[in-house]
Enzyme design. Structure first.
Site, mmCIF file in Angstrom:
data_model
loop_
_atom_site.group_PDB
_atom_site.id
_atom_site.type_symbol
_atom_site.label_atom_id
_atom_site.label_comp_id
_atom_site.label_asym_id
_atom_site.label_seq_id
_atom_site.Cartn_x
_atom_site.Cartn_y
_atom_site.Cartn_z
ATOM 1 N N LYS A 59 5.947 -0.300 12.684
ATOM 2 C CA LYS A 59 5.284 0.414 11.584
ATOM 3 C C LYS A 59 4.564 1.655 12.111
ATOM 4 C CE LYS A 59 4.685 -3.955 9.133
ATOM 5 N NZ LYS A 59 3.754 -5.102 9.032
ATOM 6 N N ILE A 96 0.852 -1.203 0.000
ATOM 7 C CA ILE A 96 0.000 0.000 0.000
ATOM 8 C C ILE A 96 0.882 1.244 0.000
ATOM 9 C CG2 ILE A 96 -1.839 1.237 1.202
ATOM 10 C CD1 ILE A 96 -2.451 -1.374 2.726
ATOM 11 N N GLY A 136 3.922 -10.199 1.272
ATOM 12 C CA GLY A 136 3.961 -11.040 0.079
ATOM 13 C C GLY A 136 5.074 -10.593 -0.837
ATOM 14 N N GLU A 176 5.557 -16.403 11.330
ATOM 15 C CA GLU A 176 6.894 -16.981 11.499
ATOM 16 C C GLU A 176 6.835 -18.122 12.515
ATOM 17 O OE1 GLU A 176 9.663 -15.490 9.950
ATOM 18 O OE2 GLU A 176 8.262 -14.124 8.978
#
Ligand SMILES: NC(=O)c1ccc[n+]([C@@H]2O[C@H](COP(=O)([O-])OP(=O)(O)OC[C@H]3O[C@@H](n4cnc5c(N)ncnc54)[C@H](OP(=O)(O)O)[C@@H]3O)[C@@H](O)[C@H]2O)c1
Ligand SMILES: NC(=O)c1ccc[n+]([C@@H]2O[C@H](COP(=O)([O-])OP(=O)(O)OC[C@H]3O[C@@H](n4cnc5c(N)ncnc54)[C@H](OP(=O)(O)O)[C@@H]3O)[C@@H](O)[C@H]2O)c1
Lengths: 433, 433
Positions: free
Chosen positions: B203, B134, B300, B188
């Site tokens: 983030k 994004i 991804g 993970e």
């Protein structure tokens, strides 16, 4: 660093908003840009009260702004085609960068304007022209630069979305909500541009050119309005798990691009189906990133000013440098061999409402026509006739079909004795690729 | 125009995706950028098979990439702090622009990195570090440049959102879905960073600094994970018309900034409540434009590559020019006087689940404690005790309250004889300002 000087043409809704946001957030905007941005010239045919013009040249001949050596960036906010185009072309001719919110101008004269600007080495920015305050042009031209776009769909007219949202939430009729929208100031006195999809087609034209790197071709956009949508169809769509939205859709096919504005059933679970009221949203399907969506205010004085000012800062960064600007339509070279497909070549699902006389056997005939035209039915709603009604509606959702095949089938359906009214059809999109 | 040469460090998930998208979409990316972009050097400690290295220098010492005169832009895609930082600093030292997807590195060492880059006149871009594909950094730094941000909220960890979505849709337990997420490769082997909110806090730290123009201060972010959320609370939230999402939230208050990651009840009608599965979304509330929202793939290989390549093209535009770059955190000057508020100063609504012994009178005692602490109750759900249960849950939604007042009230509630378990509390946000 040297300040960048802005000349505003037009001090209406967006012009006034731009003035106010630049004034109220001046410190923050300069801090963010890294250099000060000042309005040095405003052109308006009647001088508006309630503004402080200290240090600002005021001209009633708007073209004066475009030749002022003390202006680096000309901002066109009057709308329309004639004078707006003159202003933009004169600014370019005088080596100034341009910012405009004028979707009609860009959709119709953008190719000529961009060619002139590129030749002169200046940039014409137009973020506010599509989806108001949402930075969708920036996202598509820059943020998605790595991607091949496969399709996009947008709720890009706030008035239309307000009307459809009210119709659904409150079961109201189109005419009734339109009247309220006009009273609220969302819709113009002449609402044709909004409800008949022309405004959306201007914006779609711009989005599609940026998505696929092709010239602006407004005249080839297929445009269908929402004025014939009934509360009944909104309800049936709901029963089937869909919402009706007025979408601008562009899809890449093997042999060209579909570019169309029309009412559309979309699955109620999709994010964009939940974009309500006057909000706008654009979703873009791409090969690398998949689907991204952008939503927010599509209009309004300061919301639109937000995009106008973002454009000003972007071009201001170019002033006096040898920077490599972002190409106008996001591509260094435009491909004018890409074909815009005729709407009867497009592929969508369809919602059909077929009013039939309550006769045994009509369903079989309908099914046969569908099957003869290779149209697969996904869902059927059969309704009981109202107490005193002689007819009853058959509602169908079809799988994807080529529009010309659907046209053929509908002609045959309407020729049946048992089908008593023209078939209502609304396209269906799943928006996932 | 001269091509721009890229050196990749790391050819893992994102590195491999970047290689493939640059290769597969090379013609389109060059057309969009206006100049060709080539990978000329790849650094990786073990040379990966399945890639064509023709015309590409391959180094097993990754620092080689940063000193290659044939590299204009160094792309760091190995993750972690040590070597990643060395690579970035060496690239800067050698006058190269840098692109990284490394949120941990930027959140923790960003101030130092950006200072070094600015001093050297190069740019470090990091779009992929937040919300994967994004273009949210671009939207905030550039698209919203005219605005004062009032607050922002993001679903910025795909694994967490997948888990919460599954818990809600299928009534599954946290541990159960986590196991599946690990099998699917979303989470993970050590899921701590994802489910305990550390990744989201990295983030959020970046987003908050860009929103408010302040230094990165990861150590001051309040971080609470989702591992204690139960299917029961997900259900009760639903009954109240809310969904539980793991949000990163930053809010501007008069005396500073709230910066916190925690599970949050949000109204089910809000658009972001409908962002499901591994998708990410960020909404930003601003003074001029109001609320805009951005959603898409947060992770991804090719989705993240989309942002990495957008960053490459952006810095590539700067190569060999005297352009004015966008400041790293979106502000020309960073304000280090802005305070990050302690979490007990923050203001949110609360969802409380209070397990009580089924005794007459307990509701009155609860209500009294609430009222003594000036906490207003918005809604109450009272449940019948299960067949053989000796206790029953009282569920409450409160209006906005300062967290320290809620802490005081909860202590008093837990001191009541009738309250038999620690009170469960989840914050509530309406996200509209
Ligand atoms: N409103 C929105 O939310 C919005 C959102 C996105 C994009 N836009 C676009 O922004 C542009 C401006 O829209 P707006 O809503 O601000 O329109 P507006 O409120 O009608 O303002 C237009 C201004 O331009 C002036 N003007 C118009 N024609 C002129 C002419 N021939 N000579 C001199 N002045 C002229 C008008 O002057 P007078 O006051 O003297 O008539 C008025 O002040 C349009 O292109 C529109 O499509 C608007
Ligand atoms: N995966 C995503 O979807 C995603 C999304 C957004 C951001 N990111 C960020 O992108 C960065 C890369 O993530 P990723 O998922 O691509 O990781 P990854 O698949 O584990 O790839 C990392 C690569 O870096 C190499 N590497 C690691 N440490 C090294 C060292 N000390 N020396 C030499 N090579 C080293 C690894 O080499 P070997 O193969 O030899 O071990 C591997 O090829 C991280 O900062 C991550 O946070 C990832």
């Amino acid at each position: 660093m040297k300040s960048v000087n802005v000349g505003l043409c037009g001090l209406g809704t967006v012009g006034g908003g731009t003035y106010r946001v630049l004034r109220d957030n001046q410190a923050q905007i300069s801090a963010r840009a890294g250099f000060p941005i000042n309005i040095t010239h405003i052109g308006m045919r009647t001088v508006k009260e309630g503004y402080d013009y200290t240090g600002i040249t005021v001209s009633q001949d708007l073209l004066e702004v475009t030749i002022d050596p003390n202006v680096d960036v000309v901002v066109e906010l009057i709308g329309g085609y004639d004078l707006a185009k003159e202003i933009v072309m004169s600014a370019i001719e005088n080596g100034k960068h341009v910012v405009t919110a004028n979707k009609a101008l860009i959709a119709v004269h953008g190719n000529e304007i961009f060619a002139a600007a590129s030749k002169k080495g200046v940039t014409v920015n137009f973020e506010a022209a599509v989806a108001g305050g949402i930075p969708i042009i920036k996202a598509m031209r820059e943020g998605l630069v790595a991607n091949k776009v496969t399709s996009l769909a947008g709720i890009i007219n706030g008035t239309g979305n307000f009307i459809l949202t009210e119709m659904r939430d409150k079961g109201r009729a189109f005419e009734d909500v339109l009247k309220e929208a006009q009273e609220l100031g969302y819709a113009e006195a002449d609402p044709t541009f909004d409800v008949e999809g022309i405004d959306a087609a201007h914006k779609l034209t711009i989005l599609a050119s940026i998505a696929f790197g092709m010239p602006l071709q407004f005249e080839k956009a297929y445009t269908e309005g929402i004025s014939k949508i009934t509360a009944q169809d909104v309800n049936y769509a709901e029963e089937l798990g869909y919402r009706i939205k007025h979408l601008g859709v562009a899809v890449k096919r093997e042999n060209g691009i579909e570019m169309r504005v029309h009412p559309t059933l979309i699955p109620e679970k999709s994010l964009i189906a939940n974009v309500n009221g006057v909000l706008n949203a654009v979703l873009v399907n791409c090969d690398a990133v998949g689907q991204t969506m952008y939503s927010g205010a599509g209009a309004g004085d300061t919301a639109t000013a937000s995009s106008v000012i973002a454009d000003i800062v972007d071009v201001a960064r170019l002033v006096g440098t040898n920077a490599r600007p972002v190409p106008h339509l996001g591509f260094g070279e435009i491909d004018d061999s890409i074909e815009i497909l005729d709407v009867d070549q497009s592929e969508t699902g369809f919602y059909l409402r077929i009013e039939v006389s309550d006769k045994v056997g009509v369903m079989a005939k309908i099914a046969q026509i569908m099957s003869e035209n290779a149209i697969n039915i996904e869902a059927i709603l059969q309704k009981e006739p109202a107490e005193d009604a002689k007819t009853l509606p058959v509602i169908m959702l079809t799988h994807k079909v080529k529009e010309q095949d659907m046209n053929t089938a509908i002609k045959k359906l309407e020729a049946l004795d048992d089908v008593v009214e023209p078939v209502v059809r609304i396209r269906v999109e799943h928006l996932n690729g």
